[in-house]
Design an enzyme around this catalytic site. Structure first.
Site, PDB file in Angstrom:
ATOM      1  N   GLY B 130       0.825  -1.209   0.000  1.00  0.00           N
ATOM      2  CA  GLY B 130       0.000   0.000   0.000  1.00  0.00           C
ATOM      3  C   GLY B 130       0.854   1.252   0.000  1.00  0.00           C
ATOM      4  O   GLY B 130       2.031   1.219   0.370  1.00  0.00           O
ATOM      5  N   CYS B 131       0.243   2.362  -0.407  1.00  0.00           N
ATOM      6  CA  CYS B 131       1.029   3.597  -0.533  1.00  0.00           C
ATOM      7  C   CYS B 131       1.497   4.103   0.826  1.00  0.00           C
ATOM      8  O   CYS B 131       2.654   4.516   0.973  1.00  0.00           O
ATOM      9  CB  CYS B 131       0.238   4.676  -1.283  1.00  0.00           C
ATOM     10  SG  CYS B 131      -1.388   5.049  -0.629  1.00  0.00           S
TER      11      CYS B 131
END
Lengths: 325, 325, 325, 325
Positions: B130-131
C-alpha cells in the site's frame, strides 16, 4: 458608541484580515491604517473590495509618535519588530498585538480568549496567541484541566495553509508554482513555538509539558490550520467529547464535533473545531483542532480580544459564517 | 525481447499511471487493457496523450477466462474485488496486484521492492504494498533493522494527495470545490492499513508493533504522500541518516536527505525520499518518508516488481526524473 | 421586523451560500430549509459552522404544498426542475429563483439588480440572472446604453471556478484530481446561456445581438468568474471608464477600476468589478467583468433582489468585504 | 554517439525542465549547468530527484568565455539578457535560445518545429518560439495556409499557468496565497508578444495580421496553457479538423481532437493539442490550442529543435506520455 481603531501592518495577511473584520464591526470605526509597503496609497488601491466608507482612508507610514486619537491599535508586525515599535505607543491606546513578541511577557496579558476570557477583560495590552498554539490549546485545555491526559510527551503534528508563512515570499520560497502540489515539513525540533505552548500547557495542567514535540507542515492551500495531537491518557472518546462540551458550554466560538474536523469548516470565520479519538487500551488520546489561521489564528482572535477589553459583546463583528465551498 | 503486458483497471488512477510507465518501458509491450467504465473505446479516447503505438488499442471488458497471450498482468482493481477476479487468471500469467487484497496472503509475495528485492525475483504472484506502508516502511526499515528505534508505540501521521482516494467520488466527497482548500483527517483508529504495517514492522524488527497509531489526512493536492513518524529510540539524527545511507547503498530509488523531504521532489517518479530528526535526550526519533502515491506508492512500484520477476534491470522504465515545478 | 425566509435546494452550492448570507442578514429569519440529499438532518450536521441560532433547524423534504408560513422563498434547484416545483408555491410567498428556468419568462421579473433595480421593487416573482450573464451584462450595460459599442458580433470569453458546475459531479467529471491543474473549454457554440444574453443586450442597446459568441471555460479554482468581452466600437478606454462610472454612480455593488479586475477581489462578496481597455484605431473595446459566481452570480444577487422586493435597503446582509487572501 | 550538452539558466523553470528532459535523452550528455542563484552547489542540492548520473555535477557561474567543450547549449535566460550573453558563445557551440531575445532576428532561425522542421535542420542558432505563439500558431497554421480563415482581426484569448510568469516572484506578486483561487488578466493591448505572432501569421498566410488582439490571463495552476482564438472565416468545423489532420499528418507531436482540448492532456509532455468549432453562418471559426507551457511551450520544444539541428530523430527524449491525473 464608536470606538476609534487603528491597524499597523495593513499590508500583511493578518492586517488585511483585521481590516475585513473591523470593516464589518458594529462598534469599531477604522480611522488609521499603517503599512510600509503601501504607505501613501488609499486603502481601496490596495484592497479593491474594501467597503465604501473606508475606501478613501490613506495608508500611513508607521510612526508611533504621530498616531491620531485612537482607542485601540491592532498590531500585525513581523515577529521581532513589534516590541520596540509598540513600546512607544501612548498608554492611552489599548493594544492587541497579533505578532509574537509579547506572548507570556510581563505587562502583557496572554489573550487566549476562548479559554480565559476573564483574564482579558479590563486589560490594555493583549498578546494574541500564535495560530498553532490556539488550535492546539483549544483542543487540549478540556483534557488537561480534567486530568484526562497528562501534560508530558505530547506530540503535535501541525498543518497550516501557506498564508501562515506570510506574504508571497521575497525569496520565492512560497511562490505559487513551487508551493502548489507540494507538502513540506519544516522546523523540526526547532523551538520557536514551543515556549508558548509549554508554558500554557503547564498552566492548564499544573504539571510539566516535558517532552513536547511539535512538527509543522506547509499544506498547499491558502487558509486553514489543523493540529493532530497525540497524547497519553486512558480516557474514552466519549469522555473527551463530554469534557470538551462541558468546558466550552456557553462559549460562542468553540464547536465540539463527533466527526474529525476539516479546515474548510472554519474558513473565513472565528470558529474553532475540536474533536477526539481515544483508545484507552493503548493509553492513547488523539485530539484534533481546526481554525482558520488568519481568523481564530490571528485577526479574528484579535477582534475577540478587543471586544473583551472594550467590554463589548464577545461576538461583535465575528458572527460571519464560514465560507463554503 | 518483448514481454507481453496487460492492465486491468485501466480507468482508475493506478491503472492510468501503469499505462504511462509501461508505454515508456523498453521491454514491455502493452497488448491488453481492460476497464469496465471505458470498455469498447480505443485507449486514445480515454487518454488523449497516449503514445501513437498504443492509440488504437481497444479497451476490453475484463474477463479472466478470455485473456490474450500475456506474460504479465498488472491489476489495479478496487480493494475487495481482486481476490476473486485474479483467482481465475491462468498460472502462466505473472501477476502484480496493485490493489490491497493479497498483501501478506499465502501464495503471494509481499513486494516491498526497495527493501526485499531478493524475495521477489523468480516469483509469479506479487502483492504490491500500500502507498502508506511503502512510505512508512521505507523510512523505518533502516532504523528497525539496526535497533535504533523500537517497534512499539510508533505514531504515523500520514498525509496524501486526493488521487489516493481514487477517481472523483461518485458521491461528491472528492469533488473539486469540496476538497480544494480543505484538509481532512479520516479513518482515525480504524484498522484497514494496520495489519500490513504491523506485520512488516514485526518482520523487520523481530519484535511486536504493539501500540501502532496511524492517522491519515487528505491534502488538497493531486499527487504526493508524506508520512511523519514519531518513534522511540535514543539515536542521533546522524546515526539515523548513516543507518539509512548504509541500508540503501546501491539501491536505485531511495534517497536519504539531510533536509526534510517535500512531496514535490518525488512527483511523477518512482523515488522515495527519507530523512530523520532525532533528539536522544527525549528518546525521540522523527522519521519522514515521501513518495508519489501513484508512483512508488502504486504503479511505479508495480513496474519495479515486474522488472524483478522478469529478471530485468530494476530501473527499466522507471528512470524518469520527477516533474518540477 | 422579521421577514420569514425559506430556502429550497440547501444542499447545493447556491443554497449553501444563500444560507450563509441569510444567517447574517439583519431582517431575514430563516425558518425553512429543504433539500433532498440532506432531508431529516439538522442544519448543523450539513453545515458545521452554521450560526447557533440556526443549528437545530431540521432540513425538510421539499413539498410545496406543505410549506410553513413564509414571506420569501429562495429556490436553488437544478435547471429544468424549478418551473414545475415553484408553480405550486402559494401566491402569498414571494420567490427569488436562483435557477435558470424563469429568466425572461412571462409572469417573472428578470432580476438584474445592479442595472434595473426599479423594475424589481414591488414584484413577487424574480428570476435571478445567470452568473455568466451577470458579469457580462454588468460590464457591457454602460457601453451599450451610451452607444460606445454596438450590440452585434460580441465575443464573450468566459472563465468560471468549478463551483459553477455544481456539486462534486456524480460521474467524476469534477473530481479534484481530474479538475486540479486543468483548464477546460466546454460547450462551444452551444446555446444554453445565449438567449438570456441576447435578449438583455437587445433591451439595453435597442439593437440586435446578432453574431454573439460565448465560450465558457472551467478554471481550477473553487469560486470566481471573469468574462473578457471583445466588442466593436471606437471609444477610448477613458470614455468607457467614464461611462461606467456615470452609469453606476450611487449603485453600491459595482466597482469600476482602472486596472484589469481579478477574481479574488470579489471572493465571498456581492461585488462586481468592471474595467475596459480600448483601441479606437482598431475599433476594439475589451470589457472585463468579475464576480464571485456564488455571490453576485447567484446567492448574493438573490438576497439583493429579495431586499428590493421587500423594500429593504439594497445592501442589507450584503456588506461583507471580500476574503483576502 | 554522445552529444555534449550544457544549460544556462538552470535555476529557472525552463532550465529545470530542460534538465529533466536532457537527463532522459538517449543521445545527450549533460556536462555543464550554469545558474546564478545556485552556482557552486551540486545539481542534487537544487534538484533532489535528479538522476544519479548527474547528481554530482556542480552548478557553474555563467561565463561564456569559460565554457567546457560543448556541442549544444540550451539558454533559458530572462528576456533582455540573452542577446549579450549568447553573443560571446563560440561559434562551434550550437545554441537553442528558449528566451525571447532572438525570435525573428537575423542570424537566428525561428524554431517552430512542428510546422517548419526543414527550416531548422542544419542550423546552429535557433530561437525557440514563445509559449503563447506556439499554442496559437499551431492551431492557426493549417487554417491560414489553407485559406480557411483570414489573417486579419484575429482575437487570441490566452490562459497560462503561473509557471509561465517565472520563479516565485521576488515582489510577492506570484506568491501562493495571492495567486491561488485567483484569475488575472494582464498586459491588455500591450505588444510584447505581438510582433512574433504578427510576423508568423503573415508568413503563414501571405497576408497581414492587422487587428490582432492578444489578451493573456494567469490561471491558478502550475503548468498548462490554452489559447482560444476567434477568427473570421466561413469554413465548417469538419473542414477545419480535416485541414489540421492533413497538415500535421506524420508529425509526431500535434494531435487534432474532436473534443475541445484540456491543459492536463499535455501536462509534462511535448504534445500540442488543437481543435476547432466553426459556424459558417456567422463567419466564425474558434481555434483552440493546448500545450504545457514548460514543455512544448519551452524546454520540450527546445529539445525538439536540438534534435533537428543534431540530425537526430525528432522524438528522441520527448516520448514521455503526459502525467494524469
Amino acid at each position: 458608541m464608536s470606538i476609534r481603531v487603528g491597524i499597523v501592518g495593513i499590508s500583511g495577511f493578518g492586517g488585511g484580515e483585521a481590516l475585513r473584520l473591523i470593516a464589518g464591526h458594529p462598534a469599531f470605526d477604522l480611522v488609521y491604517a499603517a503599512g510600509d509597503s503601501s504607505a501613501g496609497r488609499p486603502l481601496i488601491d490596495r484592497f479593491p473590495g474594501v467597503p465604501h466608507k473606508l475606501a478613501g482612508l490613506v495608508i500611513a507610514k508607521w510612526d508611533p509618535e504621530a498616531l491620531p486619537d485612537l482607542d485601540i491599535l491592532f498590531a500585525s508586525l513581523p515577529t521581532g519588530t513589534s516590541a520596540e515599535a509598540l513600546a512607544r505607543v501612548p498608554d492611552s491606546v489599548k493594544i492587541v498585538d497579533i505578532g509574537g513578541d509579547h506572548r507570556h511577557v510581563d505587562g502583557w496579558t496572554y489573550g487566549l480568549a476562548d479559554i480565559w476570557p476573564e483574564r482579558i477583560r479590563g486589560r490594555t495590552r493583549i498578546a494574541n496567541p500564535g495560530c498553532f498554539p490556539v488550535a492546539t490549546l483549544t483542543a487540549l485545555a478540556p483534557l488537561l484541566t480534567a486530568g484526562l491526559i497528562g501534560p508530558g510527551n505530547i506530540v503535535i503534528d501541525a498543518k497550516t495553509g501557506i498564508s501562515g508563512a506570510g506574504r508571497g515570499g521575497g525569496d520565492g520560497r512560497f511562490g505559487y508554482a513551487e508551493t502548489n502540489e507540494n507538502l513540506q515539513p519544516y522546523g523540526l525540533l526547532e523551538h520557536v513555538h514551543m515556549p508558548e505552548m509549554e508554558t500554557t500547557i503547564a498552566q492548564l495542567s499544573g504539571g510539566s509539558a516535558a517532552g513536547l514535540v511539535f512538527t509543522p507542515h506547509l499544506v498547499p492551500m491558502t487558509r486553514g490550520l489543523l493540529v493532530t495531537v497525540y497524547c497519553r491518557g486512558n480516557a474514552t472518546t466519549t469522555q473527551c467529547l463530554d469534557a470538551a462540551r462541558g468546558f466550552y458550554a456557553g462559549r460562542p466560538f468553540v464547536r465540539v464535533t463527533d466527526r474529525p474536523p476539516q479546515t474548510k469548516w472554519a474558513s473565513g470565520s472565528n470558529l474553532s473545531f475540536v474533536s477526539y479519538a481515544a483508545d484507552p487500551d493503548r493509553n492513547l488520546v488523539i485530539a484534533m483542532g481546526v481554525v482558520d489561521n488568519l481568523g481564530k489564528g490571528a485577526a479574528g482572535h484579535a477582534v475577540q480580544n478587543a471586544n473583551l477589553i472594550c467590554d463589548l459583546p464577545e461576538t461583535f463583528g465575528l458572527e460571519g459564517a464560514p465560507i463554503w465551498p
